[in-house]
Design a protein around this motif. Structure first.
Motif, PDB file in Angstrom:
ATOM      1  N   HIS A   1      25.722  30.839  28.378  1.00 28.24           N
ATOM      2  CA  HIS A   1      26.965  30.127  28.065  1.00 28.24           C
ATOM      3  C   HIS A   1      28.250  30.838  28.506  1.00 28.24           C
ATOM      4  O   HIS A   1      29.251  30.173  28.781  1.00 28.24           O
ATOM      5  CB  HIS A   1      27.038  29.885  26.548  1.00 28.24           C
ATOM      6  N   ASP A   2      28.284  32.162  28.585  1.00 33.25           N
ATOM      7  CA  ASP A   2      29.531  32.876  28.841  1.00 33.25           C
ATOM      8  C   ASP A   2      29.734  33.164  30.322  1.00 33.25           C
ATOM      9  O   ASP A   2      28.770  33.265  31.089  1.00 33.25           O
ATOM     10  CB  ASP A   2      29.559  34.192  28.067  1.00 33.25           C
ATOM     11  N   GLU A   3      30.996  33.340  30.697  1.00 27.06           N
ATOM     12  CA  GLU A   3      31.321  33.720  32.062  1.00 27.06           C
ATOM     13  C   GLU A   3      31.057  35.219  32.242  1.00 27.06           C
ATOM     14  O   GLU A   3      31.249  36.013  31.312  1.00 27.06           O
ATOM     15  CB  GLU A   3      32.771  33.400  32.378  1.00 27.06           C
ATOM     16  N   PRO A   4      30.637  35.642  33.435  1.00 30.03           N
ATOM     17  CA  PRO A   4      30.348  37.064  33.660  1.00 30.03           C
ATOM     18  C   PRO A   4      31.619  37.905  33.687  1.00 30.03           C
ATOM     19  O   PRO A   4      32.709  37.414  34.016  1.00 30.03           O
ATOM     20  CB  PRO A   4      29.668  37.067  35.032  1.00 30.03           C
ATOM     21  N   LEU A   5      31.484  39.173  33.339  1.00 28.03           N
ATOM     22  CA  LEU A   5      32.585  40.135  33.402  1.00 28.03           C
ATOM     23  C   LEU A   5      32.527  40.836  34.757  1.00 28.03           C
ATOM     24  O   LEU A   5      31.621  41.633  35.009  1.00 28.03           O
ATOM     25  CB  LEU A   5      32.446  41.156  32.266  1.00 28.03           C
ATOM     26  N   LEU A   6      33.503  40.528  35.637  1.00 28.43           N
ATOM     27  CA  LEU A   6      33.453  41.004  37.011  1.00 28.43           C
ATOM     28  C   LEU A   6      34.536  42.009  37.348  1.00 28.43           C
ATOM     29  O   LEU A   6      34.720  42.340  38.523  1.00 28.43           O
ATOM     30  CB  LEU A   6      33.523  39.812  37.982  1.00 28.43           C
ATOM     31  N   ASP A   7      35.249  42.524  36.341  1.00 16.82           N
ATOM     32  CA  ASP A   7      36.240  43.544  36.636  1.00 16.82           C
ATOM     33  C   ASP A   7      35.544  44.799  37.140  1.00 16.82           C
ATOM     34  O   ASP A   7      34.545  45.237  36.580  1.00 16.82           O
ATOM     35  CB  ASP A   7      37.065  43.879  35.388  1.00 16.82           C
ATOM     36  N   GLY A   8      36.047  45.342  38.231  1.00 16.00           N
ATOM     37  CA  GLY A   8      35.438  46.506  38.847  1.00 16.00           C
ATOM     38  C   GLY A   8      34.607  46.179  40.068  1.00 16.00           C
ATOM     39  O   GLY A   8      34.247  47.081  40.832  1.00 16.00           O
ATOM     40  N   VAL A   9      34.302  44.894  40.293  1.00 16.21           N
ATOM     41  CA  VAL A   9      33.569  44.487  41.488  1.00 16.21           C
ATOM     42  C   VAL A   9      34.531  44.507  42.678  1.00 16.21           C
ATOM     43  O   VAL A   9      35.654  44.017  42.574  1.00 16.21           O
ATOM     44  CB  VAL A   9      32.957  43.081  41.320  1.00 16.21           C
ATOM     45  N   PRO A  10      34.162  45.079  43.830  1.00 14.83           N
ATOM     46  CA  PRO A  10      35.059  45.113  44.986  1.00 14.83           C
ATOM     47  C   PRO A  10      35.581  43.731  45.352  1.00 14.83           C
ATOM     48  O   PRO A  10      34.836  42.736  45.307  1.00 14.83           O
ATOM     49  CB  PRO A  10      34.167  45.682  46.101  1.00 14.83           C
ATOM     50  N   ASP A  11      36.863  43.655  45.713  1.00 13.51           N
ATOM     51  CA  ASP A  11      37.483  42.367  46.042  1.00 13.51           C
ATOM     52  C   ASP A  11      36.738  41.637  47.150  1.00 13.51           C
ATOM     53  O   ASP A  11      36.645  40.403  47.145  1.00 13.51           O
ATOM     54  CB  ASP A  11      38.938  42.589  46.448  1.00 13.51           C
ATOM     55  N   ALA A  12      36.199  42.399  48.108  1.00 15.49           N
ATOM     56  CA  ALA A  12      35.512  41.767  49.236  1.00 15.49           C
ATOM     57  C   ALA A  12      34.247  41.027  48.802  1.00 15.49           C
ATOM     58  O   ALA A  12      33.798  40.102  49.483  1.00 15.49           O
ATOM     59  CB  ALA A  12      35.162  42.821  50.289  1.00 15.49           C
ATOM     60  N   LEU A  13      33.679  41.437  47.673  1.00 17.69           N
ATOM     61  CA  LEU A  13      32.443  40.822  47.192  1.00 17.69           C
ATOM     62  C   LEU A  13      32.671  39.837  46.052  1.00 17.69           C
ATOM     63  O   LEU A  13      31.762  39.071  45.704  1.00 17.69           O
ATOM     64  CB  LEU A  13      31.469  41.902  46.719  1.00 17.69           C
ATOM     65  N   LEU A  14      33.844  39.862  45.471  1.00 18.91           N
ATOM     66  CA  LEU A  14      34.089  39.116  44.234  1.00 18.91           C
ATOM     67  C   LEU A  14      33.793  37.625  44.357  1.00 18.91           C
ATOM     68  O   LEU A  14      33.073  37.065  43.513  1.00 18.91           O
ATOM     69  CB  LEU A  14      35.527  39.351  43.778  1.00 18.91           C
ATOM     70  N   PRO A  15      34.298  36.902  45.382  1.00 24.59           N
ATOM     71  CA  PRO A  15      34.012  35.462  45.450  1.00 24.59           C
ATOM     72  C   PRO A  15      32.514  35.162  45.577  1.00 24.59           C
ATOM     73  O   PRO A  15      32.003  34.270  44.909  1.00 24.59           O
ATOM     74  CB  PRO A  15      34.777  35.015  46.705  1.00 24.59           C
ATOM     75  N   LEU A  16      31.832  35.919  46.425  1.00 23.97           N
ATOM     76  CA  LEU A  16      30.410  35.665  46.627  1.00 23.97           C
ATOM     77  C   LEU A  16      29.605  35.977  45.372  1.00 23.97           C
ATOM     78  O   LEU A  16      28.710  35.197  44.985  1.00 23.97           O
ATOM     79  CB  LEU A  16      29.889  36.501  47.802  1.00 23.97           C
ATOM     80  N   VAL A  17      29.886  37.086  44.715  1.00 27.62           N
ATOM     81  CA  VAL A  17      29.177  37.439  43.488  1.00 27.62           C
ATOM     82  C   VAL A  17      29.379  36.368  42.427  1.00 27.62           C
ATOM     83  O   VAL A  17      28.432  35.971  41.721  1.00 27.62           O
ATOM     84  CB  VAL A  17      29.633  38.820  42.975  1.00 27.62           C
TER      85      VAL A  17
END
Length: 516
Positions: free
Chosen positions: A214-230
């Motif tokens: 149900h919850d959205e993932p916590l993606l702080d700290g993921v490189p900007d270049a990978l963020l949209p794809l992840v």
């Protein structure tokens, strides 16, 4: 040669083949082996595992035959830490290494899909950080083992924190689940945590499963270049996730550096040190010598007298202990070092990768059932050429696999094998193996033909390597495995056993006899 550790499935040992290849030998807990239907599940999943062959995966080398207890599995051994172990000890990977890890693991996932396999347990503990590239391990092992973690919606298969939502609700996971888990592993590599756990948190299983669904993932700290794809890969709806092929295509960026150039220097140094230690141990270890079933024909080396024969100076256990003392220090030191980068097995939630209680039989390091006994007086002398008694044509007929499912394993008729051996020295191509087996229904010949090189000759046992391989029926659209190694033993003057150091050939002959 050493006990590496234990987990929810059983124990792991460092082992070697007769030709010197290092192996990770996994023995199954006896209580699992005794479960109804486990042997069939185990064999099915291991054969599925063996279909995945790529630069990013480790191959199955051998596994226990039916009705063996305890059951065991041997895979190629990679002297490298898991992603889970490295991040736990040293922290998240630098951004260039995370980007490269994403590219390499997406290529691994494409190879998994090409084999028609779904991993279903991609997690940090199943990613090994090798010096040349990362490796993805343990395909299908989780599905063979009864998982104790259950929810009201069914069995949870996989590792909490890296499960896809459909797995968290107990549904059967398909290929999109691997894409979700891959993205969760990349979040861990970049941040040191699951995308559904905040730093310092330790939520219980129901809470974690609820967040995944149900919850959205916590993606702080993921490189900007990978963020949209992840973010796209972590979509709740499997149909909204990109495929493995699409992920790989989006990560193919010109100018990206190779793996060994972007990983931390300490990781490269650690992997190199471990590989050097492994080479030293392999060099120090005496090659195993197999006790002859019957006296080999002349001019082969006669069998070594047993320890109780007249003139034997010491009991067999003393002879075993003597060489053991010369290697005791290096074994002890290496065993401690290797535990840190053990090939991790399935473990209960909260136990940590590589944690477990063993199989409870009190016999750490005992060879699995069916292992031939070593000669008590040391190794037989090696010879440099194939004895004349071996030259000739040898044939055998196996039952094939008429009762196979036709998916993971082909349904075939009789399995005919012909091995032709010529005079030659170690290093020479001195023979060929031809197999013929027809697929039930289509009539296709699924056999392969291999040229054989003599790699080693010791006592009544030879190690042969397949240096070329092609379909026996040149028009057949099949892929033949390359680089197979065979252990061939003359048990009687006109009888050979042929054992593969690759995965077992289902339905193959148990022995070969000399052609008349």
């Amino acid at each position: 040669m050493a006990r590496l550790g234990a987990g929810g499935m059983g124990e792991v040992f460092l082992a070697r083949t007769a030709s010197g290849r290092p192996l990770a030998l996994k023995t199954v807990h006896r209580d699992l082996s005794r479960e109804p239907g486990f042997a069939e599940r185990f064999a099915r999943e291991i054969r599925t595992n063996d279909r995945v062959r790529s630069p990013w995966t480790v191959s199955v080398v051998d596994f226990s035959p039916p009705d063996t207890a305890p059951q065991w599995l041997a895979t190629e051994y990679v002297a490298a830490p898991s992603l889970a172990d490295w991040v736990h000890r040293h922290g998240p990977l630098p951004e260039p290494a995370v980007r490269c890890l994403a590219r390499e693991l997406s290529a691994a996932l494409v190879s998994v899909r090409a084999a028609g396999v779904v991993h279903r347990d991609i997690k940090p503990g199943n990613v090994l950080l090798g010096a040349e590239r990362p490796y993805l391990i343990d395909f299908g092992i989780a599905r063979a083992v009864r998982d104790p973690r259950r929810t009201r919606t069914g069995t949870v298969m996989g590792t909490p924190g890296y499960l896809a939502p459909e797995q968290a609700t107990g549904a059967v996971a398909a290929a999109p689940a691997d894409v979700f888990s891959l993205a969760a592993v990349l979040v861990y590599a970049a941040t040191g945590r699951s995308p559904f756990v905040a730093r310092g948190e330790e939520p219980d299983l129901p809470a974690l499963l609820y967040r995944i669904v149900h919850d959205e993932p916590l993606l702080d700290g993921v490189p900007d270049a990978l963020l949209p794809l992840v973010g796209e890969c972590l979509a709740k709806n499997p149909e909204q996730r990109p495929t493995a092929e699409e992920v790989r295509a989006r990560l193919e960026t010109a100018g990206e550096q190779e793996w060994h150039r972007v990983v931390p220097p300490a990781l490269v140094a650690a992997a190199g040190s471990r590989e050097a230690e492994l080479r030293g141990l392999l060099a120090a270890a005496q090659p195993p010598v197999y006790a002859p079933v019957a006296a080999p024909p002349a001019p082969l080396t006669p069998p070594v007298p047993p320890a109780t024969a007249p003139g034997t100076p010491r009991p067999a256990e003393d002879l075993v202990a003597a060489p053991s003392r010369t290697r005791k220090a290096v074994l002890a030191a290496l065993a401690v070092a290797l535990v840190a980068f053990v090939i991790v097995m399935i473990v209960p939630f909260g136990g940590g990768d590589g944690d477990g209680d063993g199989d409870g039989d009190g016999k750490d390091g005992t060879a699995p059932a069916g292992t031939p006994a070593p000669s008590p007086s040391g190794q037989s002398p090696a010879v440099t050429s194939l004895p004349a008694a071996w030259v000739g044509t040898w044939t055998g007929l196996g039952p094939g696999t008429p009762d196979a499912d036709g998916v993971a394993r082909a349904r075939t008729q009789d399995f005919a094998v012909t091995v032709t051996l010529h005079a030659g020295a170690v290093g020479d191509v001195m023979g060929a193996q031809v197999s013929n087996l027809k697929e039930i229904g289509t009539g296709r010949n699924l056999g392969c033909t291999e040229a054989l090189e003599l790699r080693q000759m010791r006592g009544n046992t030879a190690v042969l390597a397949a240096v070329t391989s092609h379909p026996t029926d040149r028009s057949a659209a099949i892929d033949c495995p390359r680089g197979n190694l065979y252990l061939v033993t003359m048990t009687e003057p006109d009888r050979l056993t042929l054992e593969s150091e690759g995965a077992q050939s289902a339905g193959a002959p148990a022995f070969l006899t000399r052609g008349r």
